[in-house]
Design an enzyme around this catalytic site. Structure first.
Site, PDB file in Angstrom:
ATOM      1  N   LEU A  58      73.171  28.175 -29.762  1.00 46.72           N
ATOM      2  CA  LEU A  58      73.917  29.283 -30.355  1.00 46.72           C
ATOM      3  C   LEU A  58      73.544  29.420 -31.829  1.00 46.72           C
ATOM      4  O   LEU A  58      73.342  28.421 -32.518  1.00 46.72           O
ATOM      5  CB  LEU A  58      75.417  28.962 -30.237  1.00 46.72           C
ATOM      6  CG  LEU A  58      76.404  29.894 -30.910  1.00 46.72           C
ATOM      7  CD1 LEU A  58      76.878  30.927 -29.899  1.00 46.72           C
ATOM      8  CD2 LEU A  58      77.588  29.106 -31.430  1.00 46.72           C
ATOM      9  N   CYS A  59      73.459  30.654 -32.311  1.00 44.33           N
ATOM     10  CA  CYS A  59      73.293  30.908 -33.749  1.00 44.33           C
ATOM     11  C   CYS A  59      74.213  32.068 -34.128  1.00 44.33           C
ATOM     12  O   CYS A  59      75.235  32.286 -33.490  1.00 44.33           O
ATOM     13  CB  CYS A  59      71.822  31.172 -34.111  1.00 44.33           C
ATOM     14  SG  CYS A  59      71.166  32.730 -33.482  1.00 44.33           S
ATOM     15  N   HIS A  60      73.831  32.828 -35.143  1.00 43.83           N
ATOM     16  CA  HIS A  60      74.679  33.937 -35.604  1.00 43.83           C
ATOM     17  C   HIS A  60      74.651  35.113 -34.626  1.00 43.83           C
ATOM     18  O   HIS A  60      75.693  35.601 -34.208  1.00 43.83           O
ATOM     19  CB  HIS A  60      74.230  34.386 -36.995  1.00 43.83           C
ATOM     20  CG  HIS A  60      75.093  35.440 -37.598  1.00 43.83           C
ATOM     21  ND1 HIS A  60      76.375  35.181 -38.048  1.00 43.83           N
ATOM     22  CD2 HIS A  60      74.879  36.750 -37.819  1.00 43.83           C
ATOM     23  CE1 HIS A  60      76.898  36.306 -38.511  1.00 43.83           C
ATOM     24  NE2 HIS A  60      76.021  37.267 -38.389  1.00 43.83           N
ATOM     25  N   GLY A  62      71.680  35.419 -32.146  1.00 50.89           N
ATOM     26  CA  GLY A  62      70.789  35.153 -31.011  1.00 50.89           C
ATOM     27  C   GLY A  62      69.322  34.974 -31.333  1.00 50.89           C
ATOM     28  O   GLY A  62      68.560  34.536 -30.487  1.00 50.89           O
ATOM     29  N   ILE A  86      77.318  33.699 -32.218  1.00 49.73           N
ATOM     30  CA  ILE A  86      78.737  33.557 -32.556  1.00 49.73           C
ATOM     31  C   ILE A  86      79.403  34.924 -32.707  1.00 49.73           C
ATOM     32  O   ILE A  86      80.595  35.072 -32.445  1.00 49.73           O
ATOM     33  CB  ILE A  86      78.942  32.696 -33.832  1.00 49.73           C
ATOM     34  CG1 ILE A  86      80.421  32.337 -34.042  1.00 49.73           C
ATOM     35  CG2 ILE A  86      78.405  33.389 -35.069  1.00 49.73           C
ATOM     36  CD1 ILE A  86      80.823  31.018 -33.466  1.00 49.73           C
TER      37      ILE A  86
END
Length: 103
Positions: A58-60, A62, A86
């Site tokens: 997971l990141c901000h 994708g 997220i």
């Protein structure tokens, strides 16, 4: 590359979520229980990534998680990118921990 939506991920039991955002981003909002391994120092912490189970990256939004997922797949890990990051997790109404929650 394997991908999963935050809603699909939330239905899994015991999912290992790896958050590759930087510390300042995680401090603002994070997924409870996620393992924080920032992309900027990811290779320094590769031994912390479980090999024996699927990991969900997971990141901000994708993009970074897709890069890390691709790398992990090349190294033989079973890795899945969390689409939308997220932002999508929070927009889906899934639980997040915010900086204001810690105090």
């Amino acid at each position: 590359m394997q991908e999963i939506t935050p809603t699909e991920l939330s239905t899994l039991e015991q999912a290992v979520i790896i958050d590759v955002r930087e510390a300042d981003e995680v401090a603002v909002m994070s997924v409870p229980g996620a393992l924080h391994l920032p992309m900027s120092s990811f290779l320094d912490h590769l031994e912390d990534v479980p090999r024996e189970e699927t990991v969900y990256v997971l990141c901000h939004s994708g993009g970074r998680s897709a890069r890390v997922t691709g790398y992990l797949e090349q190294q033989g890990y079973d890795a899945v990118n969390v689409t939308g990051g997220i932002l999508a997790w929070s927009a889906s109404g899934l639980p997040v921990q915010r900086a204001t929650d810690a105090g």
